[in-house]
Design an enzyme around this catalytic site. Sequence first.
Site, PDB file in Angstrom:
ATOM      1  N   HIS A 100      25.084  48.037  -8.994  1.00 34.09           N
ATOM      2  CA  HIS A 100      24.865  46.961  -9.971  1.00 34.09           C
ATOM      3  C   HIS A 100      23.499  46.291  -9.849  1.00 34.09           C
ATOM      4  CE1 HIS A 100      28.828  47.544 -11.418  1.00 34.09           C
ATOM      5  NE2 HIS A 100      29.483  46.737 -10.622  1.00 34.09           N
ATOM      6  N   HIS A 176      30.834  42.691 -17.035  1.00 33.00           N
ATOM      7  CA  HIS A 176      31.776  42.892 -15.925  1.00 33.00           C
ATOM      8  C   HIS A 176      32.916  41.863 -15.907  1.00 33.00           C
ATOM      9  CE1 HIS A 176      33.130  44.210 -11.984  1.00 33.00           C
ATOM     10  NE2 HIS A 176      32.105  45.054 -11.875  1.00 33.00           N
ATOM     11  N   GLU A 309      34.170  48.203 -18.358  1.00 33.29           N
ATOM     12  CA  GLU A 309      32.715  48.081 -18.364  1.00 33.29           C
ATOM     13  C   GLU A 309      32.107  49.279 -19.099  1.00 33.29           C
ATOM     14  OE1 GLU A 309      31.622  47.628 -14.085  1.00 33.29           O
ATOM     15  OE2 GLU A 309      33.801  47.518 -13.883  1.00 33.29           O
TER      16      GLU A 309
END
Length: 343
Positions: A100, A176, A309
């Site tokens: 991420h 998210h 996501e």
Amino acid sequence: MADQTKNINSPGIFELNNGSLQVKISNFGATITSLSVPDKNGKLADVVLGFDSVDPYVNGLAPYFGCIVGRVANRIKEGKFSLNGADYTLPINNGPNSLHGGNNGFDKKTWEVAGHKKDGDKPFITFKYHSADGEEGYPGAVTVTATYTLTSATTMRLDMEAVPENKDTPISLAQHTYWNLSGHDSGNILDHRIQIWGSHITPVDQHSVPTGELLPVKGTPFDFTEEKRIGERIGEVGIGYDHNYVLDCADQEKDGLKHAAKLRDGESSRVMDLWTDAPGVQFYTGNYVDGVVGKGNAIYGKHAGVCLETQGFPNAINQKSFPCVVVKAGEKYKHTMLFEFSA
């Protein structure tokens, strides 16, 4: 927490309200902190996991609750990639991988509020962030915008864009949010039902990085091509689902977007349909959430929420067979999500 518009460059929480949907979004991480939708009887419930104030997000207590992650969402194997003859090394923050966007990805940045209309017709908020050349090891400066809009009484749209200024660079943003359509404080999501418009997944190695193969889901615990209970076969996939689904070119389209998933809570009859233009969706069942104290002192445990996501495929920068996530300097990355609620 009230609108903090006096200093739009400090972390705050801002509201969008069209009389039906009520959303609170922070400029810290472009994060959805609250989203209230009615059930079959018109009763509102907040259906996203999060915190009452911006402080726990800023202090790093959120396991990616509600935020936009980047510059590259999901995992990059061993935090390494090569591009245009140069080798790049990223922070390792998830086993042996970079996850991420690294230690301080876009979810941990305060974005500028570039525009905000709180209520009325099509309320919206636009966030803007400038990512410097070399930030978290990535090449080139990038300007990123994210706009959340309540496009109808039942629909929220997210438009993400990014333009590399001077170098080619990988970009793959993801939203998210952890969803619990029974209400954020109602326990786990194992009785939610889900349908995913993906007939293949990208199977992973022991470190949750795709092997490069595409695996048909038919006959496996990953098969949600027809709606079924999330918990039905979750015990067969280790600690839970955390897998990228290859989205089919669906027959169903809305605003040029393909149907990615339908999430349903039987108790409240709330339904969320998700539409996107991304090639994949990470189906994640909150496997690592453990005793987080959230809004109203609710305790969020394992499987307290489910993430959907939409994204480029994980580790695509190192898998030439996957859809390319490199955006050339001066060109524009675009990624749209549409969340449609009903009961």
